[in-house]
Design a protein around this motif. Structure first.
Motif, PDB file in Angstrom:
ATOM      1  N   ALA A 189      52.233 -21.613  55.599  1.00  0.00           N
ATOM      2  CA  ALA A 189      51.069 -20.889  56.112  1.00  0.00           C
ATOM      3  C   ALA A 189      51.418 -19.428  56.405  1.00  0.00           C
ATOM      4  O   ALA A 189      50.605 -18.526  56.165  1.00  0.00           O
ATOM      5  CB  ALA A 189      50.545 -21.574  57.370  1.00  0.00           C
ATOM      6  N   ASN A 190      52.616 -19.183  56.910  1.00  0.00           N
ATOM      7  CA  ASN A 190      53.041 -17.803  57.189  1.00  0.00           C
ATOM      8  C   ASN A 190      53.150 -16.989  55.902  1.00  0.00           C
ATOM      9  O   ASN A 190      52.807 -15.801  55.874  1.00  0.00           O
ATOM     10  CB  ASN A 190      54.375 -17.803  57.919  1.00  0.00           C
ATOM     11  CG  ASN A 190      54.254 -18.310  59.350  1.00  0.00           C
ATOM     12  OD1 ASN A 190      53.176 -18.257  59.938  1.00  0.00           O
ATOM     13  ND2 ASN A 190      55.346 -18.810  59.896  1.00  0.00           N
ATOM     14  N   LEU A 191      53.626 -17.623  54.833  1.00  0.00           N
ATOM     15  CA  LEU A 191      53.668 -16.937  53.541  1.00  0.00           C
ATOM     16  C   LEU A 191      52.262 -16.610  53.062  1.00  0.00           C
ATOM     17  O   LEU A 191      52.019 -15.569  52.445  1.00  0.00           O
ATOM     18  CB  LEU A 191      54.393 -17.802  52.509  1.00  0.00           C
ATOM     19  CG  LEU A 191      55.922 -17.777  52.540  1.00  0.00           C
ATOM     20  CD1 LEU A 191      56.481 -18.916  51.706  1.00  0.00           C
ATOM     21  CD2 LEU A 191      56.452 -16.442  52.014  1.00  0.00           C
ATOM     22  N   CYS A 192      51.324 -17.507  53.332  1.00  0.00           N
ATOM     23  CA  CYS A 192      49.934 -17.270  52.955  1.00  0.00           C
ATOM     24  C   CYS A 192      49.361 -16.075  53.722  1.00  0.00           C
ATOM     25  O   CYS A 192      48.621 -15.258  53.172  1.00  0.00           O
ATOM     26  CB  CYS A 192      49.083 -18.506  53.247  1.00  0.00           C
ATOM     27  SG  CYS A 192      49.421 -19.913  52.177  1.00  0.00           S
ATOM     28  N   ALA A 193      49.710 -15.994  55.022  1.00  0.00           N
ATOM     29  CA  ALA A 193      49.128 -14.964  55.876  1.00  0.00           C
ATOM     30  C   ALA A 193      49.738 -13.601  55.642  1.00  0.00           C
ATOM     31  O   ALA A 193      49.090 -12.571  55.898  1.00  0.00           O
ATOM     32  CB  ALA A 193      49.306 -15.359  57.342  1.00  0.00           C
TER      33      ALA A 193
END
Length: 624
Positions: A189-193
Motif C-alpha cells: 500500500a505504501n508503494l501505491c501511495a
C-alpha cells in the motif's frame, strides 16, 4: 506438472446464464427474496470456461453411475486424476454399481449464481448437471446456504487447500528485499501511495507500482484479498468484524488505487503477463504484483498461466522470468476447496451414494498423495509436498506462518458492499460495430445487433453514478461524428441518473444505418478521445465489439498498433487507456483484435457464440 491421466473436461454450457426452459426439476427450498439479495452481492459473472458440443463426449453412458463435479478451473486436471484413482479404490469397490466422475469447469462465482437462481442447471444435456460441487472456498457454499437453503449445499468438506499470495516477478521481488525481508500488505500500500512508485526503492525506470486483482463478486482470490486488506488495517489475525471492515475503508481505497483493472479470473492476467515475457518484455510495464492462489503461481511457473486443461502430449514452456510468492507478513487466507453432494432434486439416491463415496475417497492417503503433483497442498500433513513446492517454482513450503480465518457471512457481505463503493473509479467508452452483418440472426429470434444491445444494456447497471460511461457506434456513411463513420450516443461523462436514457439510446441502434466496417478508424478515433480524457486514478478503457473484419478504414492495422501502443512501450504512463475488444461471432478478426488488446495492456474476449454476448459483456465489465 507431473503427467497424469488427463482428458478434456466436457464443459457444461457454463458460460450461459439463460434460464432453462421446459424442464421441471427445481432446486430445493430456494427463497426468491434471498435470491434477489444474493444477486445484488454476486453481480455480473464471467465466462472463462470451456465448452463442449452436445455429442456427449465423456458423458456418454458407460453403464456406470454418472457423477459430474462442477469445479473451478485450476482443479480440473487434478480431479481428472482423482477420478481415475477412485475407480481403483475400496470406496468405489464398495458401491453396488460402478461410478464415473466427470469434472467440469465452472467458476465459483458462476456456480453460486446458478445454484441461487431458482432455475435448472443451465445446460440442455441433463447428463452434465452436477451431482457434486467443489468451489475454491467454503465462502461460496456459505453464501448459497444463506441465500437459498443449507440443504442445497449439503455438508461441504474440504479436501485440499492453497494460500492466497502476491505473485511478483522475481527481479521486482528482489528489489523489494525478497527473500530475506518479509513484505506485508501495508508495504505494498505504501508503494501505491508513493508518487515515486518504484522510484521509492531505487527503480524509477519501472514507473508506477501496479497491482492486479480479480473482482470479488466472482473470484475467490479477489474476495480473499479484500478481506486480507481489512485484516491488515485492523491489525487483527482473527475475529474480523463488520465494524473492522468499515474502519478499513480508507486503507483499502488506497490499495485499490494501484489496481490496473479488475477481472473475473486471474488466468487472463497471468496469460497476458506470460505472453509479454515470452515475447521479450519484462512485463514491468503491465503489472508489478498479482493477487493469486499459490497453485496458480505454480501453474504459471510451469508454463500453464491460465490453468487450462493440459491435453495429452501438450508441452508446457516455463516463462522466461518466474513469479515468486510473497506471503504477506500479516497473514494469508486460504482457499479451502470443499466438495459436497448437492441437495438438488435432480440428484438421484444412487448418485448421492456414489458422490459420498467419492468424497470419502478424497480424504484417504491415496488421494491426498495425488494433490501435490497438481500444485495443491494436502490436508494430511504426513503427505510430502514433493518437487513443485520449492524455490525453483517460486514458493516456500514453510509459508505462510500466519493463517487468517474465514470471517462470518455478514462480514464477507460487508466487505463486498464496501468494495463496490471504494473500488477504483472507471472511465469507459463502449464502441459498437453496427455494420450490415449485425443483422444476421443468432438462432433465438434475435439478430446479432439485438444481442449486442441487450448485452450492453444489462451490464450498464454495474457502473456507479460517479463512473464515466460513453457509447459510440460505427459503420460507414453515418456522415457525422469523428471521421464521419461514428455515431456518438453518449460522450464519456458521469453516469449519474442517466442509466435509463442511455439504455433507450442503445435501443435506437436497431433502426440505424448499417453498411461497412471501418474498425481501425473507429478504434483510432476512440483512442484519441479517451487519451484526451484519461485521468490518473481511474481505469481508463475502451470496450470494442466487432463481428467482422475491417473493410473500410483508411488506417492500417500496423499503423493503429503503432499509435495505440506508443504509451505502453514508453512506460510510466500515469493514465493509460486500455482496449478490451470483443470478437463477436465466427466472422470476427480475432487475430487483429488480440493484437489491439495486447498493444495497450488490455484483454480480448471471445464471443464466437453470439447468443452468449450478454455474458461476455458481463465478463468484460468485471474489469472495471
Amino acid at each position: 506438472m507431473t503427467a497424469g491421466p488427463r482428458r478434456t473436461p466436457a464443459g457444461s454450457d457454463q458460460s450461459s446464464p439463460a434460464r432453462r426452459r421446459g424442464r421441471s426439476a427445481r432446486l430445493i427450498g430456494v427463497s426468491m427474496l434471498a435470491v434477489a439479495a444474493l444477486t445484488v452481492l454476486t453481480g455480473c459473472f464471467g465466462s472463462d470456461s470451456q465448452q463442449q458440443g452436445d455429442d456427449g463426449g465423456d458423458f456418454a453412458d458407460d453403464g456406470c453411475t454418472n457423477l459430474v463435479v462442477a469445479t473451478s478451473s485450476e482443479k480440473v486436471n487434478m480431479l481428472d486424476a482423482l477420478a481415475d484413482a477412485f475407480k481403483e479404490s475400496p470406496q468405489h469397490k464398495a458401491l453396488k454399481t460402478c461410478a464415473t466422475v466427470h469434472p467440469i469447469n465452472v467458476s465459483s462465482g458462476d456456480a453460486t449464481r446458478y445454484l441461487t437462481s431458482g432455475q435448472d442447471w443451465p445446460d440442455e444435456n441433463t447428463r452434465r448437471w452436477p451431482t457434486l460441487w467443489s468451489p475454491a472456498s467454503t465462502v461460496w457454499t456459505d453464501r448459497v446456504a444463506a441465500a437459498a437453503s443449507p440443504a442445497l449445499v449439503g455438508e461441504p468438506e474440504s479436501f485440499t487447500h492453497t494460500p492466497v499470495v502476491f505473485g511478483v516477478p522475481e527481479t521486482m521481488a528482489k528489489a523489494l528485499g525478497w527473500p530475506s525481508k518479509q513484505i506485508g500488505i501495508s508495504d505494498i500500500a505504501n508503494l501505491c501511495a508513493d508518487p515515486a512508485g518504484w522510484g521509492s526503492v531505487g527503480k524509477s525506470l519501472w514507473g508506477a507500482f501496479k497491482i492486479s486483482k480479480t473482482n470479488p463478486n466472482t473470484s475467490t482470490t479477489g474476495l480473499s484479498t479484500i478481506l486480507m486488506q481489512s485484516y491488515e488495517a485492523s491489525g487483527k489475525t482473527s475475529d474480523l468484524t463488520a465494524d473492522d471492515v468499515a474502519a478499513a475503508a480508507d486503507f483499502s481505497r488506497l490499495f485499490e488505487e494501484c489496481v490496473i483493472h479488475y477481472g473475473d479470473t486471474t488466468g487472463k492476467v497471468l496469460k497476458r503477463l506470460y505472453d509479454q515475457t515470452q515475447g521479450g518484455s519484462s512485463g514491468s510495464g503491465y503489472v508489478s504484483a498479482i493477487a493469486i492462489e499459490e497453485t496458480s503461481l505454480l501453474n504459471y511457473n510451469q508454463g500453464n498461466p491460465d490453468s487450462h486443461t493440459v491435453q495429452p502430449g501438450e508441452e508446457l514452456k516455463p516463462p522466461k522470468e518466474k513469479l515468486v510468492a510473497i506471503y504477506p507478513k500479516g497473514g494469508s487466507m486460504w482457499s479451502d476447496n470443499p466438495i459436497t453432494v448437492l441437495g438438488a432434486d435432480w440428484v438421484t439416491d444412487e448418485q448421492r451414494e456414489a458422490g459420498l463415496a467419492f468424497m470419502a475417497f478424497l480424504q484417504t492417503e491415496a488421494a491426498q498423495k495425488i494433490l501435490p503433483d497438481y500444485g495443491f497442498r494436502p490436508l494430511d500433513e504426513s503427505v510430502p509436498l514433493g518437487k513443485l513446492f520449492t524455490e525453483k517454482y517460486g514458493v516456500d513450503p514453510a509459508q505462510p506462518t500466519v493463517t487468517l480465518p474465514k470471517p462470518s457471512v455478514d462480514v464477507v457481505s460487508a466487505a463486498i458492499d464496501q468494495w463496490t463503493q471504494i473500488r477504483k473509479p472507471s472511465s469507459v467508452l463502449e464502441v459498437i460495430d453496427i455494420s450490415g452483418s449485425m443483422d444476421d440472426p443468432i438462432g433465438d429470434g434475435r439478430s446479432k445487433l439485438d444481442g449486442a444491445i441487450e448485452g450492453a444494456q444489462t451490464t450498464l447497471g454495474h457502473f456507479r453514478r460517479t463512473d464515466d460511461v460513453g457509447v459510440w457506434a460505427f459503420t460507414t456513411g453515418l456522415g457525422s461524428g469523428p471521421g464521419g463513420n461514428v455515431a456518438v450516443l453518449r460522450e464519456p461523462s458521469p453516469l449519474g441518473s442517466d442509466l435509463e436514457s442511455l439504455q433507450s439510446s442503445l435501443d435506437d441502434l436497431r433502426f440505424s444505418n448499417r453498411q461497412g466496417t471501418p474498425l481501425y478508424d473507429a478504434i483510432a478515433a476512440a483512442y484519441d478521445e479517451m487519451r484526451q480524457r484519461a485521468e490518473p486514478g481511474r481505469i481508463n478503457a475502451i470496450v470494442v465489439l466487432s463481428d467482422g473484419q475491417d473493410t473500410d478504414s483508411e488506417m492500417s492495422l500496423d499503423s493503429l498498433i503503432t499509435k495505440i501502443g506508443k504509451a505502453s512501450r514508453e512506460g510510466g504512463d500515469a493514465a493509460p487507456v486500455r482496449i478490451f475488444p470483443i470478437a463477436y461471432g465466427e466472422g470476427a478478426d480475432t487475430s487483429a483484435l488480440q493484437r489491439i488488446a495486447e498493444a495497450t495492456g488490455g484483454q480480448w474476449f471471445d464471443a464466437s457464440d453470439p447468443a452468449k454476448i450478454d455474458l461476455v459483456f458481463a465478463s468484460v465489465i468485471n474489469n472495471f
